[in-house]
Motif scaffolding. Structure first.
Motif, PDB file in Angstrom:
ATOM      1  N   ARG A  12       3.182  13.034  25.873  1.00 52.38           N
ATOM      2  CA  ARG A  12       2.668  13.901  24.822  1.00 52.38           C
ATOM      3  C   ARG A  12       1.627  14.857  25.402  1.00 52.38           C
ATOM      4  O   ARG A  12       0.702  14.430  26.088  1.00 52.38           O
ATOM      5  CB  ARG A  12       2.061  13.073  23.681  1.00 52.38           C
ATOM      6  CG  ARG A  12       2.977  11.951  23.180  1.00 52.38           C
ATOM      7  CD  ARG A  12       2.451  11.312  21.905  1.00 52.38           C
ATOM      8  NE  ARG A  12       2.542  12.236  20.789  1.00 52.38           N
ATOM      9  CZ  ARG A  12       3.626  12.380  20.025  1.00 52.38           C
ATOM     10  NH1 ARG A  12       4.714  11.671  20.253  1.00 52.38           N
ATOM     11  NH2 ARG A  12       3.614  13.239  19.030  1.00 52.38           N
ATOM     12  N   ASP A  95      -2.001  22.118  18.384  1.00 48.78           N
ATOM     13  CA  ASP A  95      -0.568  21.812  18.351  1.00 48.78           C
ATOM     14  C   ASP A  95      -0.319  20.456  19.004  1.00 48.78           C
ATOM     15  O   ASP A  95      -0.841  20.178  20.088  1.00 48.78           O
ATOM     16  CB  ASP A  95       0.239  22.882  19.074  1.00 48.78           C
ATOM     17  CG  ASP A  95       1.725  22.582  19.059  1.00 48.78           C
ATOM     18  OD1 ASP A  95       2.319  22.626  17.972  1.00 48.78           O
ATOM     19  OD2 ASP A  95       2.273  22.273  20.132  1.00 48.78           O
ATOM     20  N   THR A  96       0.477  19.617  18.337  1.00 46.21           N
ATOM     21  CA  THR A  96       0.799  18.287  18.869  1.00 46.21           C
ATOM     22  C   THR A  96       2.300  18.063  18.995  1.00 46.21           C
ATOM     23  O   THR A  96       2.749  16.932  19.151  1.00 46.21           O
ATOM     24  CB  THR A  96       0.201  17.194  17.961  1.00 46.21           C
ATOM     25  OG1 THR A  96       0.804  17.290  16.663  1.00 46.21           O
ATOM     26  CG2 THR A  96      -1.303  17.333  17.842  1.00 46.21           C
ATOM     27  N   THR A  97       3.099  19.121  18.926  1.00 46.36           N
ATOM     28  CA  THR A  97       4.555  18.969  18.893  1.00 46.36           C
ATOM     29  C   THR A  97       5.199  18.913  20.283  1.00 46.36           C
ATOM     30  O   THR A  97       6.404  18.686  20.381  1.00 46.36           O
ATOM     31  CB  THR A  97       5.201  20.110  18.090  1.00 46.36           C
ATOM     32  OG1 THR A  97       4.902  21.365  18.727  1.00 46.36           O
ATOM     33  CG2 THR A  97       4.682  20.127  16.672  1.00 46.36           C
ATOM     34  N   ASN A  98       4.406  19.129  21.339  1.00 41.07           N
ATOM     35  CA  ASN A  98       4.961  19.071  22.693  1.00 41.07           C
ATOM     36  C   ASN A  98       5.020  17.612  23.128  1.00 41.07           C
ATOM     37  O   ASN A  98       4.122  17.096  23.792  1.00 41.07           O
ATOM     38  CB  ASN A  98       4.112  19.891  23.658  1.00 41.07           C
ATOM     39  CG  ASN A  98       4.770  20.033  25.020  1.00 41.07           C
ATOM     40  OD1 ASN A  98       5.764  19.367  25.322  1.00 41.07           O
ATOM     41  ND2 ASN A  98       4.219  20.890  25.855  1.00 41.07           N
ATOM     42  N   PRO A 180       7.435  14.765  15.382  1.00 41.32           N
ATOM     43  CA  PRO A 180       8.619  15.351  16.018  1.00 41.32           C
ATOM     44  C   PRO A 180       8.552  15.270  17.531  1.00 41.32           C
ATOM     45  O   PRO A 180       7.474  15.189  18.125  1.00 41.32           O
ATOM     46  CB  PRO A 180       8.591  16.808  15.544  1.00 41.32           C
ATOM     47  CG  PRO A 180       7.157  17.077  15.216  1.00 41.32           C
ATOM     48  CD  PRO A 180       6.598  15.780  14.707  1.00 41.32           C
ATOM     49  N   ARG A 182      10.524  16.930  21.261  1.00 41.56           N
ATOM     50  CA  ARG A 182      11.349  18.029  21.760  1.00 41.56           C
ATOM     51  C   ARG A 182      12.776  17.548  22.001  1.00 41.56           C
ATOM     52  O   ARG A 182      12.992  16.575  22.724  1.00 41.56           O
ATOM     53  CB  ARG A 182      10.760  18.566  23.073  1.00 41.56           C
ATOM     54  CG  ARG A 182       9.466  19.314  22.895  1.00 41.56           C
ATOM     55  CD  ARG A 182       8.698  19.468  24.194  1.00 41.56           C
ATOM     56  NE  ARG A 182       9.482  20.070  25.258  1.00 41.56           N
ATOM     57  CZ  ARG A 182       9.060  20.143  26.529  1.00 41.56           C
ATOM     58  NH1 ARG A 182       7.884  19.657  26.873  1.00 41.56           N
ATOM     59  NH2 ARG A 182       9.827  20.704  27.435  1.00 41.56           N
TER      60      ARG A 182
END
Length: 242
Positions: A12, A95-98, A180, A182
């Motif tokens: 993450r 942003d925490t979606t990576n 979510p 990737r």
């Protein structure tokens, strides 16, 4: 060899508001390590990205995909620690979606980790550094793994970057939709270095290797859909991987 009981791994990468990374790390190391593990996860590592002062990188693992959903629900929905600290944590984040959902690329390529981490009061930062490289294979993962083990890994060992673990995308559907991940095919390997100087020595040795520049690097480029990502990482005071 004993089977690693944590075969599902998340890598993450969080983008943070300027100047808040140390705030998040202090809170994370103090309040969000043991509480996540009590919910059924293993917190492998927490890092400062040396190339980006607004990036926090961490790794956690699960016993399997079904238990991942159970553990994440126990922590994020039912857990008291997250309810208490979520506002302060979210205040640091852009942003925490990576996030990548991974599994060991082979039966023997998972982490071998120490059993104990520094205590909650630990503040001394390790001198060690971790290099995490994310590749984007264009063809079958089996072919890329074979290339890595037969062509690339020996060169990495020769230049001082012996991989301590390597992973590939876990294709299992995400079991916790609130977080979510990737959805792309990746291959990730990690190496541990004594300090920053040892990490730089590896890059120098690699750039001076004709085997790398004339053979392996061109082959690697042909096998990828885009250029790899490299993360130079400094463990926090309580990172298990150090």
């Amino acid at each position: 060899m004993t089977e690693n009981p944590w075969p599902v791994v998340e890598l993450r990468q969080y983008t943070l508001h300027p100047g808040t990374r140390d705030v998040l790390i202090e809170l994370f190391d103090r309040e969000l390590v043991e509480t996540q593990e009590a919910a059924g996860m293993r917190i492998i590592a927490q890092f400062r990205d040396q190339n980006d002062p607004e990036r926090f990188v961490w790794l956690r693992a699960f016993h399997g995909m079904p238990s991942r959903g159970t553990a994440l629900k126990a922590f994020y929905i039912d857990g008291a620690a997250w309810r208490e600290h979520a506002p302060a944590v979210r205040a640091t984040m852009v942003d925490t979606t990576n996030a990548l959902l991974l599994q060991p690329a082979t039966a023997t390529s998972n982490f071998t980790l120490p059993t104990e981490r520094p205590g909650a009061a630990a503040t001394e930062l390790p001198h060690s550094r971790v290099l995490a490289t994310v590749y984007y294979p264009e063809g079958p993962l089996t072919e890329f793994t074979e290339f890595f083990e037969n062509r690339l890994r020996p060169l990495l060992v020769e230049t001082g970057a012996t991989p301590i673990a390597y992973f590939q995308t876990d294709p299992t559907p995400n079991t916790f939709a609130a977080l979510p991940v990737r959805e792309e095919i990746v291959f990730v390997w990690l190496a541990l270095f004594e300090d920053s100087a040892a990490l730089e020595a590896h890059f120098n040795a690699l750039s001076n290797s004709r085997t790398w520049t004339e053979e392996v690097q061109p082959e690697l480029s042909k096998l990828q859909s885009r250029r790899e990502d490299q993360l130079r990482l400094a463990p926090t005071a309580r990172s298990l991987l150090r």
